[in-house]
Each structure stands twice: as structure tokens, then as C-alpha cells.
Design a protein around this motif. Structure first.
Motif, PDB file in Angstrom:
ATOM      1  N   LEU A 342       0.815  -1.215   0.000  1.00  0.00           N
ATOM      2  CA  LEU A 342       0.000   0.000   0.000  1.00  0.00           C
ATOM      3  C   LEU A 342       0.852   1.270   0.000  1.00  0.00           C
ATOM      4  CD1 LEU A 342      -2.897  -1.030   2.407  1.00  0.00           C
ATOM      5  CD2 LEU A 342      -2.936  -0.878  -0.079  1.00  0.00           C
ATOM      6  N   THR A 343       2.020   1.208   0.649  1.00  0.00           N
ATOM      7  CA  THR A 343       2.919   2.367   0.601  1.00  0.00           C
ATOM      8  C   THR A 343       3.376   2.622  -0.826  1.00  0.00           C
ATOM      9  OG1 THR A 343       3.696   2.038   2.874  1.00  0.00           O
ATOM     10  CG2 THR A 343       5.125   3.289   1.382  1.00  0.00           C
ATOM     11  N   TYR A 344       3.793   1.554  -1.512  1.00  0.00           N
ATOM     12  CA  TYR A 344       4.191   1.707  -2.905  1.00  0.00           C
ATOM     13  C   TYR A 344       3.006   2.149  -3.772  1.00  0.00           C
ATOM     14  CZ  TYR A 344       8.122  -1.197  -1.288  1.00  0.00           C
ATOM     15  OH  TYR A 344       9.201  -1.715  -0.589  1.00  0.00           O
ATOM     16  N   PHE A 345       1.820   1.668  -3.421  1.00  0.00           N
ATOM     17  CA  PHE A 345       0.606   2.047  -4.147  1.00  0.00           C
ATOM     18  C   PHE A 345       0.408   3.567  -4.093  1.00  0.00           C
ATOM     19  CE2 PHE A 345      -3.760  -0.089  -5.053  1.00  0.00           C
ATOM     20  CZ  PHE A 345      -3.904   0.681  -6.183  1.00  0.00           C
ATOM     21  N   SER A 346       0.699   4.157  -2.935  1.00  0.00           N
ATOM     22  CA  SER A 346       0.475   5.593  -2.757  1.00  0.00           C
ATOM     23  C   SER A 346       1.409   6.442  -3.615  1.00  0.00           C
ATOM     24  CB  SER A 346       0.632   5.977  -1.280  1.00  0.00           C
ATOM     25  OG  SER A 346       1.985   5.881  -0.874  1.00  0.00           O
ATOM     26  N   TRP A 347       2.461   5.838  -4.157  1.00  0.00           N
ATOM     27  CA  TRP A 347       3.401   6.572  -5.002  1.00  0.00           C
ATOM     28  C   TRP A 347       2.939   6.663  -6.463  1.00  0.00           C
ATOM     29  CZ3 TRP A 347       8.530   3.504  -3.744  1.00  0.00           C
ATOM     30  CH2 TRP A 347       8.816   3.627  -2.373  1.00  0.00           C
ATOM     31  N   GLN A 348       1.999   5.826  -6.843  1.00  0.00           N
ATOM     32  CA  GLN A 348       1.786   5.548  -8.260  1.00  0.00           C
ATOM     33  C   GLN A 348       1.165   6.693  -9.051  1.00  0.00           C
ATOM     34  OE1 GLN A 348       3.191   2.771  -9.568  1.00  0.00           O
ATOM     35  NE2 GLN A 348       3.884   2.516  -7.452  1.00  0.00           N
ATOM     36  N   PHE A 349       0.256   7.439  -8.439  1.00  0.00           N
ATOM     37  CA  PHE A 349      -0.502   8.425  -9.205  1.00  0.00           C
ATOM     38  C   PHE A 349      -0.474   9.791  -8.509  1.00  0.00           C
ATOM     39  CE2 PHE A 349      -2.464   4.205  -9.483  1.00  0.00           C
ATOM     40  CZ  PHE A 349      -2.278   3.930 -10.828  1.00  0.00           C
ATOM     41  N   PHE A 350      -0.517  10.848  -9.314  1.00  0.00           N
ATOM     42  CA  PHE A 350      -0.597  12.223  -8.805  1.00  0.00           C
ATOM     43  C   PHE A 350       0.523  12.493  -7.795  1.00  0.00           C
ATOM     44  CE2 PHE A 350      -4.962  10.609  -9.532  1.00  0.00           C
ATOM     45  CZ  PHE A 350      -5.255  11.353 -10.669  1.00  0.00           C
ATOM     46  N   ASN A 351       1.728  12.631  -8.295  1.00  0.00           N
ATOM     47  CA  ASN A 351       2.899  12.769  -7.430  1.00  0.00           C
ATOM     48  C   ASN A 351       2.743  13.946  -6.480  1.00  0.00           C
ATOM     49  OD1 ASN A 351       5.843  13.959  -6.962  1.00  0.00           O
ATOM     50  ND2 ASN A 351       5.979  11.739  -7.264  1.00  0.00           N
ATOM     51  N   ALA A 352       2.694  13.631  -5.195  1.00  0.00           N
ATOM     52  CA  ALA A 352       2.407  14.649  -4.174  1.00  0.00           C
ATOM     53  C   ALA A 352       3.536  15.660  -4.058  1.00  0.00           C
ATOM     54  CB  ALA A 352       2.146  13.974  -2.826  1.00  0.00           C
ATOM     55  N   GLU A 353       4.780  15.206  -4.228  1.00  0.00           N
ATOM     56  CA  GLU A 353       5.926  16.116  -4.116  1.00  0.00           C
ATOM     57  C   GLU A 353       5.839  17.234  -5.145  1.00  0.00           C
ATOM     58  OE1 GLU A 353      10.820  15.964  -4.627  1.00  0.00           O
ATOM     59  OE2 GLU A 353       9.636  14.134  -4.816  1.00  0.00           O
ATOM     60  N   ILE A 354       5.497  16.894  -6.369  1.00  0.00           N
ATOM     61  CA  ILE A 354       5.434  17.880  -7.449  1.00  0.00           C
ATOM     62  C   ILE A 354       4.197  18.764  -7.313  1.00  0.00           C
ATOM     63  CG2 ILE A 354       5.283  18.186  -9.939  1.00  0.00           C
ATOM     64  CD1 ILE A 354       7.997  17.126  -8.919  1.00  0.00           C
ATOM     65  N   ILE A 355       3.038  18.138  -7.081  1.00  0.00           N
ATOM     66  CA  ILE A 355       1.795  18.915  -7.019  1.00  0.00           C
ATOM     67  C   ILE A 355       1.801  19.875  -5.836  1.00  0.00           C
ATOM     68  CG2 ILE A 355      -0.715  18.752  -6.762  1.00  0.00           C
ATOM     69  CD1 ILE A 355      -0.602  16.109  -8.269  1.00  0.00           C
ATOM     70  N   THR A 361       1.111  23.884  -1.278  1.00  0.00           N
ATOM     71  CA  THR A 361       0.250  23.224  -0.296  1.00  0.00           C
ATOM     72  C   THR A 361       1.028  22.108   0.382  1.00  0.00           C
ATOM     73  OG1 THR A 361      -1.611  23.647  -1.775  1.00  0.00           O
ATOM     74  CG2 THR A 361      -1.990  22.065  -0.009  1.00  0.00           C
ATOM     75  N   PRO A 362       0.784  21.833   1.665  1.00  0.00           N
ATOM     76  CA  PRO A 362       1.518  20.756   2.341  1.00  0.00           C
ATOM     77  C   PRO A 362       1.419  19.434   1.581  1.00  0.00           C
ATOM     78  CG  PRO A 362       0.279  22.033   3.936  1.00  0.00           C
ATOM     79  CD  PRO A 362      -0.124  22.535   2.581  1.00  0.00           C
ATOM     80  N   ARG A 363       2.542  18.764   1.499  1.00  0.00           N
ATOM     81  CA  ARG A 363       2.607  17.520   0.737  1.00  0.00           C
ATOM     82  C   ARG A 363       1.663  16.464   1.306  1.00  0.00           C
ATOM     83  NH1 ARG A 363       8.212  14.203  -0.695  1.00  0.00           N
ATOM     84  NH2 ARG A 363       7.209  12.323  -1.519  1.00  0.00           N
ATOM     85  N   VAL A 364       1.554  16.412   2.619  1.00  0.00           N
ATOM     86  CA  VAL A 364       0.705  15.391   3.237  1.00  0.00           C
ATOM     87  C   VAL A 364      -0.753  15.572   2.838  1.00  0.00           C
ATOM     88  CG1 VAL A 364       0.355  16.716   5.364  1.00  0.00           C
ATOM     89  CG2 VAL A 364       0.179  14.215   5.419  1.00  0.00           C
ATOM     90  N   PHE A 365      -1.169  16.814   2.643  1.00  0.00           N
ATOM     91  CA  PHE A 365      -2.553  17.077   2.218  1.00  0.00           C
ATOM     92  C   PHE A 365      -2.771  16.599   0.787  1.00  0.00           C
ATOM     93  CE2 PHE A 365      -5.599  19.955   0.111  1.00  0.00           C
ATOM     94  CZ  PHE A 365      -6.744  19.646   0.853  1.00  0.00           C
ATOM     95  N   ILE A 366      -1.812  16.913  -0.083  1.00  0.00           N
ATOM     96  CA  ILE A 366      -1.912  16.464  -1.481  1.00  0.00           C
ATOM     97  C   ILE A 366      -1.913  14.945  -1.555  1.00  0.00           C
ATOM     98  CG2 ILE A 366      -0.798  16.485  -3.737  1.00  0.00           C
ATOM     99  CD1 ILE A 366      -2.059  19.153  -2.978  1.00  0.00           C
ATOM    100  N   GLN A 367      -1.080  14.297  -0.733  1.00  0.00           N
ATOM    101  CA  GLN A 367      -1.028  12.832  -0.725  1.00  0.00           C
ATOM    102  C   GLN A 367      -2.366  12.250  -0.299  1.00  0.00           C
ATOM    103  OE1 GLN A 367       2.014  10.769  -1.553  1.00  0.00           O
ATOM    104  NE2 GLN A 367       0.128   9.658  -1.955  1.00  0.00           N
ATOM    105  N   LEU A 368      -2.998  12.881   0.687  1.00  0.00           N
ATOM    106  CA  LEU A 368      -4.313  12.430   1.144  1.00  0.00           C
ATOM    107  C   LEU A 368      -5.339  12.537   0.025  1.00  0.00           C
ATOM    108  CD1 LEU A 368      -6.310  11.551   3.364  1.00  0.00           C
ATOM    109  CD2 LEU A 368      -6.546  13.974   3.971  1.00  0.00           C
ATOM    110  N   ILE A 369      -5.371  13.681  -0.643  1.00  0.00           N
ATOM    111  CA  ILE A 369      -6.327  13.876  -1.734  1.00  0.00           C
ATOM    112  C   ILE A 369      -6.056  12.875  -2.855  1.00  0.00           C
ATOM    113  CG2 ILE A 369      -7.137  15.492  -3.487  1.00  0.00           C
ATOM    114  CD1 ILE A 369      -7.999  16.157  -0.620  1.00  0.00           C
ATOM    115  N   SER A 370      -4.779  12.681  -3.184  1.00  0.00           N
ATOM    116  CA  SER A 370      -4.400  11.716  -4.222  1.00  0.00           C
ATOM    117  C   SER A 370      -4.893  10.321  -3.877  1.00  0.00           C
ATOM    118  CB  SER A 370      -2.878  11.718  -4.397  1.00  0.00           C
ATOM    119  OG  SER A 370      -2.450  10.617  -5.164  1.00  0.00           O
ATOM    120  N   ASN A 371      -4.643   9.906  -2.646  1.00  0.00           N
ATOM    121  CA  ASN A 371      -5.068   8.567  -2.215  1.00  0.00           C
ATOM    122  C   ASN A 371      -6.588   8.423  -2.280  1.00  0.00           C
ATOM    123  OD1 ASN A 371      -2.388   8.000  -1.735  1.00  0.00           O
ATOM    124  ND2 ASN A 371      -2.520   8.166   0.479  1.00  0.00           N
ATOM    125  N   LEU A 372      -7.286   9.487  -1.902  1.00  0.00           N
ATOM    126  CA  LEU A 372      -8.758   9.433  -1.921  1.00  0.00           C
ATOM    127  C   LEU A 372      -9.274   9.310  -3.351  1.00  0.00           C
ATOM    128  CD1 LEU A 372      -9.679  12.115   0.789  1.00  0.00           C
ATOM    129  CD2 LEU A 372      -9.962   9.627   0.948  1.00  0.00           C
TER     130      LEU A 372
END
Length: 861
Positions: A342-355, A361-372
Motif C-alpha cells: 500500500l505504501t508503494y501504491f500511494s506513489w503511483q498516481f498524482f505525485n504529491a511532491e510535485i503537485i 500546499t503541504p505535501r501530506v494534504f496532497i497525498q491524502l487527496i491523491s489517495n482518496l
């Protein structure tokens, strides 16, 4: 509810869309692919493709043969680019077949040709999400076997749906035979190609199961067969251990299962088809003969040396890495799912670091939105798929289950992996994009009922999402101007004197060096340091005495080694021998160094062959019973030193091999340890740093270094292409390895500081910080260096430059309370009160304003 894909799509339109998708993916992969090697296995695969070498077990023979085929017809294109392009080509085909099989699944629920656009759109979305997902794109731009793996799996999925569409009561068995052939041909690319075999079998017998589920007879047989297969596995598990055939249980389990299949399909599949299938499997697996035959010719890379039946069997079954079982967990299944899959899964789409950089915007927020988004589209698509056609869902769920949950269980990764293993699950992430596409279709379908305009808006959004994903992934996947791995390998090679031996640690300091030696790369540069024997050193008046004096027999061995390498290798610094510490645990590698690299190793073969089995072997692991001194002697009687191995020290095979190599070659050939080596097996106080390598010397001392060679290497010899270019992405592995460059500059800075050469001390420390990932931890030291340099300048009446240095000290350490007093003292000492006041005003916002104001007032007075 139909069991088969329906012919509702226009074949011509479908093919055109598929080819456009293929061409788009291939173009992007070509534009972003590495122009040389990358870290990890890519360098080894390129090298083995170039020279027809034998890579690490289990060998991936069909991939190497494909790579070799492409390099033969690659004209004058560098082999690295040819093999990297092969990965892009295979990945582009995999993307195309993602489109094709997605269309097949959708045609199982659409009602007419008017709804064909739904299949086209779903296929397009799935293929675009797949093409530009993190792991898939990474595999497409460097020499990696997982591009070929996904291609074969996606081709099989598509062919399986073709068979479902055309078959009537197990007809069209030619398609099934083709699938079997591709399965085992893919096995020669990567052994996990068989991961979806249970799903293929499930789909093939699905009509029978569909009826059988309803009867008690079916479940009775199912329970009996299941218990019987488990019993076969457990019985032969113990027999295999006693017979030293650890995989016997797997073979017998497979044999029993195939026997059950033959029995129940005897009226549907003739014996001739079974025999043909067996023959096809043998033919497909025949690519492994390349490993067996090529190894006997001792290529430059010949890992495992599988030239006889025992070594070949050990090689293909990966016994070098130890025997593992999915029933003996190397980590908890929960850990493997959560921390790995699942950790690797979270890397796959909508790169949070770049967005997050785009939106501030905080990276953790973007990662949450991406995962959702990914979860909502995927699970929503799975539900929509189930509601539309349960049979289509059952087929696809079988593929998804075997590639995800079952794969996690079978691959059984440990909780101490040396690197991220996301590539093992790339097929699962590929399949998930299909459900993401179905979820997108479901959204359009839902809002279509709310209004035509609203459905167009939603359609535009779901089409925009894979475009956003593409944009977010492009920068981190653009390797077209990155030569960091190539420079890393050539910098290690160019650090050492002629005919040297270098001990390296693992993949990232060995494969780039092998590549640099074996493969012609127009971007590689060769440098052989001149001899410095008898010349004075900058360091405390030392005279260089470490140059080797090889006897005639050593010269002959080196000459034979050079002839061997010149025959196969087309790269740089072929005079250097690489001795990988990990591989020194194996008998075949020790012999390879001795026989083909000119390394003297004066231990009989019987001791080498039994080094891990017989305690009587001189190389058998041992614990030192008492403090034991060892004298190392060079050719010159005065060139000797003693190392002492402390009581209780455990020496493994590799340690004993290193000691033997040093005993037999010191003074005859220069010996080095790469700075990446975790330890020097007790020789730490006899190493002298020269940049990326530490040379073994007879002098004793901690933190020895050769400043002349160190400065020459870091300033003139080493290449640092792209490292300082912020438009070239560096992943965390690159950033970690680049710290080693920083260490060399830091040593130079410390030496210059010791010599009170403040200008160079500052220059080299600033350069060091450029290479170091955690830069902030060195800012205080740099600030203090500026302060010390400033007062040194004040003593020489260079007040202007001194205050410039103090300003730099503030820049790097604005919150240091001592700086206020330092600036005040500098202003008083030089009587440059206005300059002092200006600096204090610059530091005031970052410290206690009242305290700083006191010093300002005093200077104004």
C-alpha cells in the motif's frame, strides 16, 4: 448477462486508437529514457546484453537475448540507449494491450455499437493511467525486466479474453497453447510471469465452476482435492529437505494439480493437446540453455558460473539468496500489505511532491487527496463493474487478486529489504487502473442522468485527471540528461592507479563500474593517474613509497587478465579488477577473480569449493579464539604492517577471502576499498583516502588521506554532470550516494583549515554542502569558519572582505546568539562601527531584538 465479450466495437477504430496509444507512450518513453545506465540492476542488464553475459540469478535469459538481439542491429547507437529503448518498447506494448483488454471487459456489458465509445474511453483512461504511473514509467525508461514482465502478462490477459470470446466448450485450444507458450517465455524474462496463471485457469474453467458451485458434489470434491494437495505439499516438503531438493514440494504440488486437471478435462482436451502443451513449455524454457552454455565460456560477467547441472539448478532456483517459503513469513502479512504494497501504491498516481510544489500546499494534504481519488475511482469502478456484469467482474477480479493479495503472500518480502520493491507489484497497479477507468465511466454515467451539460463537465474532469497525473510524473521520470550513475562508476575507476584491485560493496558501486569497463559509452571518460613514487607529498613531508613492484609472475597474470577483458570489453579502465564483497562469499566468484582477473589467491580449490560447507576449509566462517596478529608483507621487505583481529571477531567467507587477497597481492598490485564498503575487515587503520576510494597502505593511523590525490580527483578527474542542475531530478538513492562526494570535499576543507588556508577551507566546505543531502546540519560549522576567516582577515587589515565573511556567517546561522557579540567585537577591533551596525540590523529580526539593540546602541555611541 453475457459470459463473453461482444463484437460491439469497430475493429478498425479500435486498432487505430490502440496504435495511437502505443505511439504516444513510446514517444514519451523515448524522450524521457536514460541515455546511459541507471543505478541498481540496469547497469548489469545493459552490460550482459552488450557482451552476452550471465547476470544475477535467476538470469532473465530471454530478456538478455532480446537485449543482445537489439544491440546487434542497433548500428552505432550506444548499447545503453538500445537496451533502455527496448524497455520503453515493451512497456508501450504493455500499455497498448491494457487498452485492448480493458475494451474487451467493457464489451461484456454494453448493449450495442452505439455504446462503443464507453469501451474506447475506458480503455484510453486505463492505458493512460498505467503508462504514466510511477513504477511503470520508471521501468520503461531504464533497462529493467519488469517492462517485459508486464508486457507478457497484459498480452496473456488480452489473449485470454479473445479465447473467452471465441471459445465454445474448450474450442480454440490453439489460443490456450499460445498463452502457455507466452507464460513460459515470459518466465525467461521474470519468473513472476506465472503470477496470473491461477486466474487464467479460473477463467478457462469458469463455465464449469459456475454450474458446479450449485452442487454438493462439487464442494465435496473441492475439499478432498484441497486437503490432498496440502498433504502432498507437506509430505514432499520433508522429503525434499532430506533429499536436499528444497523445491520438491512445489514440483509435486504442481504435478498433482495438473493430474487433477487432466482427469476432469479428459473429455474436452485430447491427450495430443496436453503433450503439445508440454512440448511448448520445454521450447519456451529452452532460453535458459543460453545461461548454461554461455557460462561455460566464462564471460566477463558470469554470476553463479552455472556451467554444470548442480550450479545451473541452484542458479535458476535462486538458492544463492537462501531458501524461502511463503508459509514461513519473513514479515507479518499485515506489514507486507501496509508498509510495502500500500505504501508503494500511494506513489503511483498524482505525485504529491510535485503537485504540492505547484500549489504551495503541504505535501501530506496532497497525498491524502491523491489517495482518496485513486481509492474512490478504483473501488467505485470495481462496484460499477460488478453491477454491470458479474461474470466480467469475476474474470477481472481473478487477475487483480493474483497480482495483489496473492502476490504479496507468495513473494513474501522481508521487513529489512535493502531497497524499495515496488516493481514486484507493478502488475497489480496496472490492473487497478482498469477499475479507476470504470470508476470514471461510472461518474459520467451517474451525472448524465442529472443533465447533459453536467455529464460533459464530469467527462472533462475525468479525462483531465490522467493528464494531471502525467504532468506530475514527468519531471521525476525525465532521465534524458542524467549521467549520475555513469559518472559514479567511472569516478571510482579513475580514482585508482593502473592494475588496481578495488573492493566494492553492492549493486550501486559494482554494476556502474562493470558497465564502464565492459560497454562502450561515448559519454565515459578514462583517466589513469601517473605514478607518484618518490615524489614529495603536501602532507607533513611524506614521501610516496606505496607504488607497487609486481614480480614477473604477477605481470603475466595481469597480461592474461587484460587479454581476457580486451576480447570482450569495450569500455574504460579494463586494467582494474573489481572484487565485490557480497559475491566473495561464493566459491565461483573467488575462482573467477583468480582465473580471469589476475588476482593471486593461494588457497587450493578444495578449500574454495567447500568454503560454506566444510569446517576444515580455510575459508569456512570462524570466530577468532584470541587476539590474533597478522603480518601483511609486500614485495619490498620493508613494506609490511601488522593487523590484529580481536578475540570474538566473526570472520565470514568474504572476510577471509579479502584477507587472503590482501596477503597474496599487497605490494604487487595497488589495493583499494571503495568508500561505499561498510567496513574494511580490520584494515581500517591502514587506509588512506583518495576521494571515492581508500588505498591500503602500510602506514598506521586513523583518518589518513592523500591530499594531493584527493584534490586532483575531486577537482580535475571526477565528473559531476547534472548534480547541480536543479532541472534534473535526483531520487533518494541518488541523493544518498552523492553524500560520498561531499565527504571528499569536506576532508579537503578540514585540511585547508588545518593549514589556515581559509579561502580554500570555505570553498571546499561550500562545495561539500552542495553534494550533501542534509545540508542544514553543516551550516553552523560553515558559519563558524566564516567567522574565523573574518578575524584572520582583520589581522591583515582586510576589513572589507572580513565583514563580507561575517555577513555570510549570518546568512548560514542567523539564530546564533554568539554572533551578535562577535560582530560587536569585530566592529570595535576594526573601528568599522557603521559596518557593525549594518550587520547587527540584518541579524536583529532573527534574534532577541532588545538584546541586539543594546549592542547597536553601544556602537552608535
Amino acid at each position: 448477462m453475457t459470459l463473453k465479450p461482444q463484437p460491439f466495437v469497430n475493429k478498425k477504430h479500435n486498432l487505430i486508437i490502440g496504435f495511437v496509444i502505443f505511439g504516444t507512450a513510446l514517444l514519451v518513453y523515448y524522450l524521457t529514457m536514460a541515455r546511459s545506465l541507471s543505478f541498481w540492476d540496469a547497469g548489469e542488464y545493459i552490460t550482459c546484453s552488450s557482451i552476452l553475459g550471465v547476470p544475477h540469478p535467476p538470469g532473465n535469459p530471454f530478456y538478455i537475448l532480446l537485449g543482445r538481439f537489439f544491440t546487434i542491429f542497433g548500428a552505432n547507437i550506444p548499447h545503453a540507449q538500445v537496451v533502455n529503448f527496448l524497455s520503453g518498447l515493451l512497456s508501450a506494448f504493455a500499455v497498448m494491450f491494457t487498452y485492448f483488454f480493458t475494451v474487451k471487459f467493457v464489451t461484456m456489458w454494453i448493449k450495442s455499437e452505439k455504446e462503443a465509445y464507453i469501451a474506447y474511453l475506458a480503455g484510453f483512461l486505463a492505458s493512460m493511467y498505467t503508462a504514466f504511473s510511477f513504477t511503470f514509467w520508471t521501468n520503461a525508461i531504464e533497462a529493467e525486466v519488469y517492462s517485459g514482465l508486464v508486457f507478457t502478462i497484459n498480452l496473456i490477459v488480452w489473449l485470454m479474453m479473445i479465447w473467452v470470446e471465441r471459445s465454445e466448450d474448450f474450442s480454440h485450444q490453439n489460443i490456450l497453447l499460445l498463452i502457455i507458450y507466452i507464460f513460459f517465455l515470459g518466465f525467461g524474462i521474470h519468473q513472476t510471469s506465472l503470477q496470473i496463471a491461477p486466474a487464467v485457469l479460473f477463467i478457462a474453467v469458469y463455465p464449469m465452476l459456475k454450474e458446479g458451485f450449485k452442487t454438493a458434489k462439487f464442494w465435496k470434491r473441492f475439499i478432498i482435492y484441497l486437503c490432498g494437495l496440502i498433504a502432498v505439499y507437506l509430505i514432499f516438503l520433508n522429503i525434499g529437505k532430506n533429499a536436499q531438493i528444497p523445491d520438491l514440494s512445489k514440483y509435486m504440488f504442481t504435478l498433482a494439480f495438473v493430474g487433477i486437471l487432466i482427469y476432469h478435462l479428459r473429455d474436452k482436451i485430447p491427450k495430443r493437446a496436453w503433450l503439445l502443451a508440454f512440448l511448448i513449455i520445454i521450447i519456451a524454457l529452452s532460453t535458459h540453455l543460453f545461461i548454461f552454455l554461455r557460462s561455460a565460456h566464462r564471460p566477463f560477467i558470469n554470476e553463479g558460473h552455472p556451467h554444470n547441472l548442480k550450479l545451473f539448478t541452484d542458479y535458476v532456483l535462486r538458492r544463492q539468496y537462501g531458501i524461502t517459503s511463503m508459509f514461513v513469513r519473513r514479515a507479518s502479512f499485515f506489514y507486507q500489505m501496509k508498509e510495502q504494497f500500500l505504501t508503494y501504491f500511494s506513489w503511483q498516481f498524482f505525485n504529491a511532491e510535485i503537485i504540492s510544489g505547484w500549489l504551495k500546499t503541504p505535501r501530506v494534504f496532497i497525498q491524502l487527496i491523491s489517495n482518496l481519488i485513486v481509492a474512490f475511482l478504483g473501488f467505485g469502478g470495481a462496484y460499477y463493474h460488478f453491477k454491470k456484469n458479474k461474470h466480467s467482474f469475476a474474470y477481472f477480479f481473478a487477475f487483480m487478486f493474483t497480482a495483489s493479495i496473492a502476490m504479496v503472500f507468495v513473494i513474501n518480502l522481508s521487513d529489512a529489504e535493502v531497497r524499495d520493491r515496488d516493481y514486484f507489484y507493478v502488475t497489480a497497479y496496472n490492473f487497478w487502473t482498469v477499475w479507476m477507468a470504470f470508476g470514471s465511466i461510472a461518474l459520467i454515467d451517474f451525472f448524465r442522468k442529472k443533465g447533459k451539460v453536467l455529464s460533459y463537465i464530469v467527462a472533462a474532469i475525468v479525462i483531465a485527471l490522467p493528464c494531471i497525473n502525467f504532468a506530475s510524473q514527468y519531471f521525476i521520470h525525465d532521465r534524458s540528461r542524467e549521467y549520475i550513475a555513469l559518472d559514479y562508476g567511472q569516478n571510482i575507476l579513475n580514482s585508482v592507479e593502473e592494475n588496481s584491485i578495488i573492493f566494492t560493496n553492492g549493486d550501486n558501486d559494482t554494476f556502474p563500474v562493470w558497465y564502464a569497463q565492459a560497454v562502450y559509452d561515448p559519454k565515459a571518460k578514462e583517466y589513469i593517474p601517473p605514478s607518484k613514487e618518490g615524489q614529495p607529498s603536501d602532507v607533513e613531508g611524506i614521501i610516496y613509497e606505496e607504488d607497487v613492484k609486481p614480480p614477473e609472475i604477477t605481470k603475466q597474470k595481469i597480461a592474461r587478465a587484460m587479454a581476457f577483458k580486451n576480447e570482450q570489453c569495450r569500455g574504460i579502465r579494463k586494467d582494474v579488477t573489481i572484487a565485490n564483497l557480497s559475491l566473495l562469499n561464493t566459491p565461483w566468484y573467488i575462482k573467477q577473480l583468480r582465473d580471469h582477473e589476475g588476482v593471486e589467491f593461494n588457497i587450493p580449490d578444495k578449500h574454495i569449493d567447500l568454503c560454506q560447507e566444510n569446517p576444515a576449509s580455510a575459508l569456512y566462517p570462524k570466530q577468532v579464539p584470541k587476539d590474533t596478529p597478522l603480518t601483511i608483507k609486500g614485495v619490498d621487505p620493508d613494506d609490511k604492517f601488522i593487523v590484529t583481529f580481536k578475540k570474538g571477531t566473526i570472520l565470514y567467507v568474504k572476510d577471509l577471502a579479502v584477507i587472503q587477497i590482501i596477503k597474496d597481492n599487497f605490494g604487487k598490485r595497488p589495493i583499494y576499498f571503495a568508500v561505499t564498503a561498510p567496513d574494511a575487515i580490520g584494515f581500517e587503520e591502514h587506509l588512506r583516502n583518495e576521494g571515492m576510494v581508500d588505498r591500503l597502505v602500510s602506514t598506521t593511523g586513523k583518518n589518513q588521506f592523500d591530499m594531493d590525490k584527493l584534490v586532483t580527483n575531486i577537482d580535475s578527474v571526477y565528473s559531476y554532470r547534472g548534480i547541480m542542475d536543479k532541472t534534473i531530478y535526483k531520487d533518494k538513492n541518488m541523493r544518498r550516494l552523492l553524500n560520498n562526494y561531499g565527504a571528499g570535499f569536506m576532508k579537503t576543507s578540514q585540511y585547508a583549515h588545518y593549514k589556515r588556508d581559509y579561502a580554500n577551507a570555505i570553498k571546499y566546505m561550500r562545495k561539500a554542502i552542495d553534494f550533501i543531502e542534509n545540508k542544514s546540519r553543516f551550516y553552523y560549522g560553515l558559519s563558524q569558519l566564516y567567522v574565523e576567516a573574518a578575524f584572520h582577515l582583520f589581522e591583515r587589515d582586510s576589513n572589507e572582505q572580513g565583514f563580507d565573511y561575517l555577513e555570510n556567517a549570518i546568512f548560514y546561522n542567523r539564530t546564533d546568539e554568539k554572533l551578535v557579540q562577535v560582530i560587536f567585537q569585530a566592529a570595535v577591533y576594526t573601528k568599522e562601527y557603521d559596518k557593525g551596525i549594518n550587520l547587527l540590523k540584518k541579524i536583529k529580526p532573527f534574534q532577541d531584538s532588545a538584546a541586539v539593540q543594546v549592542f547597536i546602541d553601544r556602537l552608535e555611541e
